[in-house]
Write an enzyme that holds these catalytic residues in place. Structure first.
Site, PDB file in Angstrom:
ATOM      1  N   ASP A   1      -4.956   7.329   9.698  1.00 47.62           N
ATOM      2  CA  ASP A   1      -4.664   6.023  10.290  1.00 47.62           C
ATOM      3  C   ASP A   1      -3.318   5.993  10.994  1.00 47.62           C
ATOM      4  OD1 ASP A   1      -2.803   5.893   8.221  1.00 47.62           O
ATOM      5  OD2 ASP A   1      -3.770   4.219   7.182  1.00 47.62           O
TER       6      ASP A   1
ATOM      7  N   SER B   1       0.813  -1.218   0.000  1.00 50.73           N
ATOM      8  CA  SER B   1       0.000   0.000   0.000  1.00 50.73           C
ATOM      9  C   SER B   1       0.843   1.264   0.000  1.00 50.73           C
ATOM     10  CB  SER B   1      -0.936   0.008   1.216  1.00 50.73           C
ATOM     11  OG  SER B   1      -0.202  -0.108   2.423  1.00 50.73           O
TER      12      SER B   1
ATOM     13  N   HIS C   1      -0.012   5.437   7.002  1.00 53.83           N
ATOM     14  CA  HIS C   1       0.272   5.678   5.592  1.00 53.83           C
ATOM     15  C   HIS C   1       0.542   7.160   5.337  1.00 53.83           C
ATOM     16  CE1 HIS C   1      -1.923   1.817   5.433  1.00 53.83           C
ATOM     17  NE2 HIS C   1      -1.152   1.580   4.391  1.00 53.83           N
TER      18      HIS C   1
ATOM     19  N   GLY D   1      -1.925  -4.326   1.048  1.00 56.67           N
ATOM     20  CA  GLY D   1      -2.024  -5.541   1.836  1.00 56.67           C
ATOM     21  C   GLY D   1      -1.066  -6.633   1.439  1.00 56.67           C
TER      22      GLY D   1
ATOM     23  N   ASN E   1       3.893  -5.549   5.662  1.00 55.45           N
ATOM     24  CA  ASN E   1       2.730  -6.339   6.086  1.00 55.45           C
ATOM     25  C   ASN E   1       3.140  -7.652   6.735  1.00 55.45           C
ATOM     26  OD1 ASN E   1       0.480  -4.632   5.299  1.00 55.45           O
ATOM     27  ND2 ASN E   1       1.137  -4.989   3.196  1.00 55.45           N
TER      28      ASN E   1
END
Length: 204
Positions: free
Chosen positions: A173, A27, A176, A64, A92
């Protein structure tokens, strides 16, 4: 370690085609929740063009994605004619607490496949989250410098350097980068990347 442009000496600098870069990652590469043109590959291409490089940067990021997922899609995600891959995977794996040694094995398999195809690699590192414990951090954080040393790769030690600790450069979040954060990442990557794309500099 930063390689000299000698590694790309076989490239025809007068070629009509732009220098082909593929940003291969998760991502962070895909441009999670960013508007069109704000992702890392797009901003990197814009910056390089501004600096006078004949460059095309393709976004092959999948949100992801793990190193296992990246390994499974590598061959069809990186087309023939690619000059350089920016390899950005592993975050991840870390967030899921996957075994660091497996992450390293997957990354190494990708490196070897790309090398077999004659494609240069810029390896992008990641650091483990502090809540994962000292042992996990030691095992994970050592992956990228060890692979870079073993395979003679240029390395960006931490893709989110100067970003992850600055809330103004992050989405809500807290993980990111926002558009301004992406611009900071581009600036982080450029010093390592420029020697690798020197053949694409116009009017050399």
């Amino acid at each position: 370690m930063i390689l000299t442009v000698a590694t790309l000496g076989s490239r025809n600098v007068a070629a009509a085609e732009p220098f082909q870069i593929v940003g291969f990652g998760d991502s962070l590469m895909a441009g999670y929740q960013l508007n069109t043109g704000e992702g890392f590959p797009e901003r990197l291409q814009a910056k390089l063009e501004q600096l006078g490089y004949d460059i095309s940067v393709t976004n092959a990021g999948v949100s992801g994605d793990t190193t296992s997922g990246g390994l499974s899609r590598l061959d069809w995600s990186v087309p023939d004619g690619t000059d350089l891959v920016i390899l950005e995977l592993g975050a991840n794996d870390m967030l899921r607490g996957l075994v660091p040694e497996v992450t390293e094995q997957n990354l190494e398999k990708m490196i070897l496949r790309l090398k077999e195809r004659g494609i240069e690699i810029l390896l992008v590192g990641m650091y483990a989250a502090p809540n994962l414990g000292a042992d996990y951090i030691r095992r994970f954080d050592s992956i990228y410098p060890r692979l870079a040393e073993k395979h003679g790769l240029p390395l960006v030690p931490f893709f989110l350097d100067g970003v992850v600790t600055n809330a103004n450069l992050l989405l809500s979040d807290g993980m990111h980068p926002n558009a301004e954060g992406v611009d900071r990442i581009v600036e982080n990557v450029l010093p390592v990347l420029k020697p690798l794309v020197a053949p694409a500099k116009k009017n050399m």
